[in-house]
Design a protein around this motif. Structure first.
Motif, PDB file in Angstrom:
ATOM      1  N   ARG A 183      -5.805 -19.033  -5.335  1.00 41.65           N
ATOM      2  CA  ARG A 183      -7.080 -19.207  -4.640  1.00 41.65           C
ATOM      3  C   ARG A 183      -7.399 -18.036  -3.724  1.00 41.65           C
ATOM      4  N   SER A 184      -6.391 -17.564  -2.974  1.00 40.31           N
ATOM      5  CA  SER A 184      -6.652 -16.439  -2.069  1.00 40.31           C
ATOM      6  C   SER A 184      -7.018 -15.188  -2.845  1.00 40.31           C
ATOM      7  N   LEU A 185      -6.340 -14.942  -3.977  1.00 37.49           N
ATOM      8  CA  LEU A 185      -6.628 -13.753  -4.781  1.00 37.49           C
ATOM      9  C   LEU A 185      -8.052 -13.785  -5.336  1.00 37.49           C
ATOM     10  N   LYS A 186      -8.486 -14.962  -5.749  1.00 34.57           N
ATOM     11  CA  LYS A 186      -9.833 -15.098  -6.307  1.00 34.57           C
ATOM     12  C   LYS A 186     -10.917 -14.834  -5.256  1.00 34.57           C
ATOM     13  N   ASN A 187     -10.561 -14.991  -3.981  1.00 39.23           N
ATOM     14  CA  ASN A 187     -11.543 -14.797  -2.912  1.00 39.23           C
ATOM     15  C   ASN A 187     -11.473 -13.413  -2.281  1.00 39.23           C
ATOM     16  N   ILE A 188     -10.711 -12.506  -2.887  1.00 37.75           N
ATOM     17  CA  ILE A 188     -10.705 -11.103  -2.453  1.00 37.75           C
ATOM     18  C   ILE A 188     -11.681 -10.355  -3.350  1.00 37.75           C
ATOM     19  N   ASP A 189     -12.719  -9.789  -2.753  1.00 42.34           N
ATOM     20  CA  ASP A 189     -13.818  -9.248  -3.570  1.00 42.34           C
ATOM     21  C   ASP A 189     -13.787  -7.735  -3.723  1.00 42.34           C
ATOM     22  N   ASP A 190     -12.609  -7.121  -3.601  1.00 35.50           N
ATOM     23  CA  ASP A 190     -12.544  -5.697  -3.919  1.00 35.50           C
ATOM     24  C   ASP A 190     -11.882  -5.519  -5.288  1.00 35.50           C
ATOM     25  N   SER A 191     -11.700  -4.285  -5.699  1.00 35.17           N
ATOM     26  CA  SER A 191     -11.253  -4.026  -7.076  1.00 35.17           C
ATOM     27  C   SER A 191      -9.771  -3.693  -7.200  1.00 35.17           C
ATOM     28  N   PHE A 192      -9.011  -3.830  -6.110  1.00 33.58           N
ATOM     29  CA  PHE A 192      -7.583  -3.521  -6.206  1.00 33.58           C
ATOM     30  C   PHE A 192      -6.858  -4.599  -7.025  1.00 33.58           C
ATOM     31  N   LYS A 193      -5.738  -4.209  -7.601  1.00 33.41           N
ATOM     32  CA  LYS A 193      -5.033  -5.070  -8.542  1.00 33.41           C
ATOM     33  C   LYS A 193      -4.437  -6.295  -7.855  1.00 33.41           C
ATOM     34  N   LYS A 194      -4.526  -7.434  -8.540  1.00 35.63           N
ATOM     35  CA  LYS A 194      -4.016  -8.705  -8.027  1.00 35.63           C
ATOM     36  C   LYS A 194      -2.931  -9.215  -8.969  1.00 35.63           C
ATOM     37  N   ILE A 195      -1.777  -9.550  -8.402  1.00 37.90           N
ATOM     38  CA  ILE A 195      -0.591  -9.873  -9.194  1.00 37.90           C
ATOM     39  C   ILE A 195       0.038 -11.166  -8.696  1.00 37.90           C
ATOM     40  N   VAL A 196       0.445 -12.022  -9.631  1.00 40.12           N
ATOM     41  CA  VAL A 196       1.255 -13.193  -9.308  1.00 40.12           C
ATOM     42  C   VAL A 196       2.608 -13.013  -9.981  1.00 40.12           C
ATOM     43  N   VAL A 197       3.675 -13.050  -9.180  1.00 41.01           N
ATOM     44  CA  VAL A 197       5.032 -12.949  -9.715  1.00 41.01           C
ATOM     45  C   VAL A 197       5.614 -14.356  -9.766  1.00 41.01           C
ATOM     46  N   ASP A 212      11.667  -3.264 -13.739  1.00 42.59           N
ATOM     47  CA  ASP A 212      10.791  -2.160 -14.131  1.00 42.59           C
ATOM     48  C   ASP A 212      10.159  -1.558 -12.885  1.00 42.59           C
ATOM     49  N   GLU A 213      10.517  -0.329 -12.559  1.00 41.28           N
ATOM     50  CA  GLU A 213      10.009   0.305 -11.346  1.00 41.28           C
ATOM     51  C   GLU A 213       8.501   0.545 -11.399  1.00 41.28           C
ATOM     52  N   LYS A 214       7.908   0.453 -12.605  1.00 37.51           N
ATOM     53  CA  LYS A 214       6.468   0.637 -12.745  1.00 37.51           C
ATOM     54  C   LYS A 214       5.747  -0.693 -12.956  1.00 37.51           C
ATOM     55  N   SER A 215       6.410  -1.798 -12.572  1.00 36.27           N
ATOM     56  CA  SER A 215       5.869  -3.126 -12.869  1.00 36.27           C
ATOM     57  C   SER A 215       4.548  -3.410 -12.180  1.00 36.27           C
ATOM     58  N   LEU A 216       4.250  -2.762 -11.073  1.00 36.49           N
ATOM     59  CA  LEU A 216       2.973  -2.985 -10.400  1.00 36.49           C
ATOM     60  C   LEU A 216       1.793  -2.500 -11.242  1.00 36.49           C
ATOM     61  N   ASP A 217       2.063  -1.616 -12.168  1.00 32.82           N
ATOM     62  CA  ASP A 217       0.989  -1.044 -12.974  1.00 32.82           C
ATOM     63  C   ASP A 217       1.002  -1.504 -14.424  1.00 32.82           C
ATOM     64  N   LEU A 218       1.794  -2.531 -14.729  1.00 37.94           N
ATOM     65  CA  LEU A 218       1.838  -3.025 -16.117  1.00 37.94           C
ATOM     66  C   LEU A 218       0.545  -3.755 -16.463  1.00 37.94           C
ATOM     67  N   ALA A 250       0.831  -1.203   0.000  1.00 38.33           N
ATOM     68  CA  ALA A 250       0.000   0.000   0.000  1.00 38.33           C
ATOM     69  C   ALA A 250       0.864   1.251   0.000  1.00 38.33           C
ATOM     70  N   LYS A 251       0.431   2.214  -0.783  1.00 38.59           N
ATOM     71  CA  LYS A 251       1.059   3.542  -0.794  1.00 38.59           C
ATOM     72  C   LYS A 251      -0.041   4.550  -1.114  1.00 38.59           C
ATOM     73  N   GLY A 252      -0.410   5.357  -0.124  1.00 39.40           N
ATOM     74  CA  GLY A 252      -1.516   6.278  -0.319  1.00 39.40           C
ATOM     75  C   GLY A 252      -2.798   5.510  -0.593  1.00 39.40           C
ATOM     76  N   SER A 253      -3.480   5.848  -1.678  1.00 36.80           N
ATOM     77  CA  SER A 253      -4.732   5.175  -2.024  1.00 36.80           C
ATOM     78  C   SER A 253      -4.510   3.942  -2.892  1.00 36.80           C
ATOM     79  N   ARG A 254      -3.269   3.665  -3.249  1.00 38.30           N
ATOM     80  CA  ARG A 254      -2.975   2.526  -4.111  1.00 38.30           C
ATOM     81  C   ARG A 254      -2.713   1.272  -3.274  1.00 38.30           C
ATOM     82  N   ILE A 255      -3.375   0.186  -3.609  1.00 41.24           N
ATOM     83  CA  ILE A 255      -3.208  -1.082  -2.914  1.00 41.24           C
ATOM     84  C   ILE A 255      -3.059  -2.189  -3.960  1.00 41.24           C
ATOM     85  N   TYR A 256      -2.107  -3.106  -3.715  1.00 39.08           N
ATOM     86  CA  TYR A 256      -1.877  -4.236  -4.601  1.00 39.08           C
ATOM     87  C   TYR A 256      -1.802  -5.511  -3.769  1.00 39.08           C
TER      88      TYR A 256
END
Length: 289
Positions: free
Chosen positions: A244-258, A283-289, A219-225
Motif C-alpha cells: 500500500r505504501s509503495l502504491k502511494n509513492i508517486d515518483d518514478s524510482f524503483k519499488k521492490i518487495v523482498v 546477486d549484488e545487482k539485485s536492485l536492478d533486476l 540511496a546512492k548518488g542519483s539512484r533511489i530505491y
C-alpha cells in the motif's frame, strides 16, 4: 592523535554477508543455509564450530565478554544491569519505532527502574559506537523532510541479536528486515525508513491522515530505491498491506518487495518488483533486476 591526524583511514569491517557466508560454507541447500544465517549470523568464528550449541555459546560469550565489557569499561558505566537490560530490550524491538523516552517509560513501568531518557540515549550512543546497533532515521517521502520523533534500530549481526534473546525468540520477519538493512549498508547505500502520508475523508467528511511506512529508502548518488521487506504474501489482504505504501509513492524510482520465499523475479501491474530473499542477497545487482 596529533602525529597521525589526517594521515590514516578507518576501515569498518562488517560481519559476513549471506553471499560471503555461502562462498565460505559451500552449502548443498541454500534455503537451509539462509535459515542458519538468520539464526547464527555472520560473525566469522561461528563458521569454525560444528554444532548449534557451540555457535550459540560463542555468540553469547562474545556479546557479554567483548562487546558489553568494552562499552562498560570505555565509558565507565557503573550500572551494568541497566546496560544489559537495555540491550535485551533493543533485541526484542528490532525494526520497531522507538526513542529514548519510550524506552525509559518501558523501564519505569515494566522494570520499576527510574533510569532517565538522557541516560538511555547515552547508552544507545555507546552501543552504536561499539558497532552493536545501527540507528535509522525516518523520512517523509512526499514532504521531502526528516521526521525526528521516532526511529528504528538494527543489530550489526543477526546472530548477536539472537544471542541477546537466548536464541528462543526468532521473530523471523524482523530478522529478515535486519538482514536486508545490513546488506544495503554493505553495498554502500544510505538507508532511511520511508513514511508516506495519505489523506482521506471519513463518513462525516472530516479529513483523516493515515501514515504508511516503507521499510527502506536506499540511496546512492542519483539512484533511489523503495524497498519493502515481507516475510510472506500468502493472502490478498497481506499483499495489499505490504504494497500500500509503495502504491502511494508517486515518483518514478524503483519499488521492490523482498519476500522470504525463493522464486523468479516478477513485476505486477503497478510496476512493483518482487524478488526472493535468497536471490536478493546472492546477486549484488539485485536492485536492478
Amino acid at each position: 592523535m596529533t602525529e597521525f591526524r589526517d594521515r590514516g583511514d578507518e576501515i569498518h569491517m562488517q560481519p559476513l554477508s549471506f553471499k560471503e557466508y555461502v562462498d565460505a560454507v559451500q552449502p548443498d541447500n541454500l534455503s537451509l543455509a539462509l535459515n542458519e544465517y538468520m539464526l547464527h549470523g555472520g560473525m566469522p568464528v561461528t563458521l569454525s564450530y560444528e554444532t548449534a550449541e557451540e555457535k550459540e555459546e560463542y555468540l553469547k560469550h562474545l556479546f557479554s565478554m567483548t562487546y558489553h565489557k568494552d562499552v562498560e569499561e570505555r565509558n565507565k558505566i557503573r550500572n551494568e544491569f541497566n546496560l544489559s537490560t537495555l540491550t535485551t530490550v533493543m533485541a526484542s524491538t528490532v525494526g520497531s519505532l522507538t526513542n529514548p523516552n519510550k524506552i525509559a517509560n518501558t523501564f519505569n513501568t515494566e522494570l520499576k527502574s527510574n533510569i532517565g531518557k538522557d541516560t538511555i540515549a547515552q547508552y544507545l550512543n555507546y552501543l552504536e559506537e561499539a558497532f552493536v546497533l545501527r540507528k535509522v532515521n525516518r523520512f517523509d517521502i512526499k514532504g521531502r523532510k526528516h521526521i525526528g520523533a521516532t526511529y528504528k534500530y538494527y543489530f550489526a549481526d543477526p546472530g548477536l541479536r539472537n544471542a541477546r534473546r537466548d536464541f528462543l525468540h526468532r521473530d523471523d520477519g524482523h530478522i529478515m528486515e535486519n538482514i536486508l538493512y545490513n546488506e544495503l549498508i554493505l553495498r554502500g547505500y544510505s538507508v532511511q525508513v520511508g513514511v508516506v502520508n495519505i489523506f482521506t475523508n471519513d463518513k462525516t467528511g472530516k479529513t483523516v491522515r493515515t501514515r504508511l511506512e516503507t521499510d527502506f529508502i536506499a540511496a546512492k548518488g542519483s539512484r533511489i530505491y523503495y524497498i519493502q521487506s515481507a516475510y510472506s504474501l500468502d493472502t490478498p489482504e497481506k499483499q495489499d498491506q505490504e504494497t500500500r505504501s509503495l502504491k502511494n509513492i508517486d515518483d518514478s524510482f524503483k519499488k521492490i518487495v523482498v519476500v522470504r520465499e525463493s522464486g523468479p523475479v516478477r513485476r505486477d501491474e503497478n510496476g512493483i518488483t518482487y524478488i526472493g530473499l535468497e536471490e536478493f542477497l546472492l546477486d549484488e545487482k539485485s536492485l536492478d533486476l
